[in-house]
Design an enzyme around this catalytic site. Structure first.
Site, PDB file in Angstrom:
ATOM      1  N   SER A 186       0.903  -1.154  -0.060  1.00 29.72           N
ATOM      2  CA  SER A 186       0.263   0.026   0.128  1.00 29.72           C
ATOM      3  C   SER A 186       0.914   1.135  -0.116  1.00 29.72           C
ATOM      4  O   SER A 186       1.877   1.144   0.531  1.00 29.72           O
ATOM      5  CB  SER A 186      -0.885  -0.070   1.145  1.00 29.72           C
ATOM      6  OG  SER A 186      -1.437  -1.105   1.436  1.00 29.72           O
TER       7      SER A 186
HETATM    8  N1  SAH Z   1      -0.577  -5.458   4.226  1.00 29.24           N
HETATM    9  C1  SAH Z   1       0.211  -5.544   2.853  1.00 29.24           C
HETATM   10  C2  SAH Z   1      -0.713  -5.173   1.558  1.00 29.24           C
HETATM   11  C3  SAH Z   1      -1.463  -6.200   1.047  1.00 29.24           C
HETATM   12  S1  SAH Z   1      -2.512  -6.124  -0.540  1.00 29.24           S
HETATM   13  C4  SAH Z   1       1.385  -4.904   2.720  1.00 29.24           C
HETATM   14  O1  SAH Z   1       1.639  -4.115   3.770  1.00 29.24           O
HETATM   15  O2  SAH Z   1       2.259  -5.194   1.791  1.00 29.24           O
HETATM   16  C5  SAH Z   1      -3.668  -7.463  -0.154  1.00 29.24           C
HETATM   17  C6  SAH Z   1      -3.092  -8.731   0.327  1.00 29.24           C
HETATM   18  O3  SAH Z   1      -4.268  -9.382   1.133  1.00 29.24           O
HETATM   19  C7  SAH Z   1      -2.711  -9.482  -0.908  1.00 29.24           C
HETATM   20  O4  SAH Z   1      -1.206  -9.999  -0.272  1.00 29.24           O
HETATM   21  C8  SAH Z   1      -3.940 -10.670  -1.043  1.00 29.24           C
HETATM   22  O5  SAH Z   1      -3.183 -11.677  -1.362  1.00 29.24           O
HETATM   23  C9  SAH Z   1      -4.135 -10.618   0.546  1.00 29.24           C
HETATM   24  N2  SAH Z   1      -5.460 -11.236   0.518  1.00 29.24           N
HETATM   25  C10 SAH Z   1      -6.791 -11.093  -0.101  1.00 29.24           C
HETATM   26  N3  SAH Z   1      -7.698 -11.952   0.064  1.00 29.24           N
HETATM   27  C11 SAH Z   1      -7.091 -12.565   1.444  1.00 29.24           C
HETATM   28  C12 SAH Z   1      -7.995 -13.449   2.332  1.00 29.24           C
HETATM   29  N4  SAH Z   1      -9.306 -13.895   2.067  1.00 29.24           N
HETATM   30  N5  SAH Z   1      -7.179 -13.915   3.239  1.00 29.24           N
HETATM   31  C13 SAH Z   1      -5.852 -13.563   3.411  1.00 29.24           C
HETATM   32  N6  SAH Z   1      -5.357 -12.739   2.492  1.00 29.24           N
HETATM   33  C14 SAH Z   1      -5.968 -12.292   1.695  1.00 29.24           C
END
Ligand code: SAH
Length: 219
Positions: free
Chosen positions: A63
């Site tokens: 993000s």
């Molecule tokens: N917090 C992260 C940004 C993540 S982007 C950072 O600081 O880099 C969103 C993330 O959520 C992605 O890696 C995606 O694979 C994950 N995601 C999406 N749906 C999900 C679910 N149901 N359970 C766990 N992770 C999930």
């Protein structure tokens, strides 16, 4: 004493976050102390401290620093708190939360992303994060209740299952929740017993919260 190029870029980023309205000094200090260059891919290293989202693998993103700062500030995290993050991704947001709380639990649906994030936590000697592969929609019932929950992928509706894993005594969850197919609002939910207060804070665009654990090719 002269500052290194990296230090200068971090200070510039912190000044920009302040200009954008981030005022919580604990949050700004946490961002200052987590080296974002450890969480971005090699080819984006020169943009590690730019105030932009960057691609990671599996079509996901780390993000934008402003959004990390904004959501972290909105979460009102205290240093004795137990925090759950949904969507580990690069691990950057979890590392920021780890500086502000007692322990962070984080769930990611891609095993490969989770393993890279765990390596970064080890390299940076961050020891108060517990990470698992799983479906974040279900939360982590064995570890509930949580003082705080931060969701970093967009939910299509109010995540009631996660709200039930919040502490009934003022537990807070911050999550991007869909308004249209592509746009979401960051929403803050505050739980007192069965009462859940809801505040819409800011429009954002996140990758979607998907169902289930991701299938990945072996190797
Ligand atoms: N917090 C992260 C940004 C993540 S982007 C950072 O600081 O880099 C969103 C993330 O959520 C992605 O890696 C995606 O694979 C994950 N995601 C999406 N749906 C999900 C679910 N149901 N359970 C766990 N992770 C999930």
């Amino acid at each position: 004493m002269t500052l290194s190029a990296v230090d200068t870029r971090i200070i510039q980023l912190i000044m920009e976050l302040r200009r954008q309205g981030i005022a919580d000094t604990r949050v700004l200090a946490a961002i200052e102390r987590v080296p974002r260059e450890h969480f971005v891919a090699e080819q984006f290293l020169k943009h590690a401290y730019d105030n932009i989202a960057l691609p990671i693998t599996q079509g996901q993103t780390i993000s934008q620093p402003f959004v990390v700062a904004y959501m972290t500030e909105a979460l009102l995290v205290g240093d004795r708190m137990k925090v759950l993050e949904i969507g580990t991704g690069s691990g950057y947001q979890a590392a920021v939360l780890a500086k502000l709380s007692r322990r962070v639990y984080t769930i990611e649906r891609y095993k490969s992303l989770l393993q890279s994030a765990e390596r970064r936590f080890d390299d940076l000697k961050i020891t108060n994060i517990t990470a698992i592969v799983g479906d974040g929609n279900k939360g982590w019932p064995e570890q509930a209740p949580f003082d705080r929950i931060l969701v970093t992928a967009a939910a299509d509706k109010r995540p009631d299952l996660l709200i039930r894993q919040l502490s009934p005594e003022g537990g807070i969850m911050v999550a991007p929740v869909s308004v249209t197919a592509t746009d979401q609002d960051i929403v803050r939910y505050t739980r007192h017993g069965d009462d859940v207060q809801e505040e819409r804070l800011m429009p954002v665009r996140f990758v979607p919260l998907l169902p289930g654990i991701a299938r990945e090719a072996a190797g």
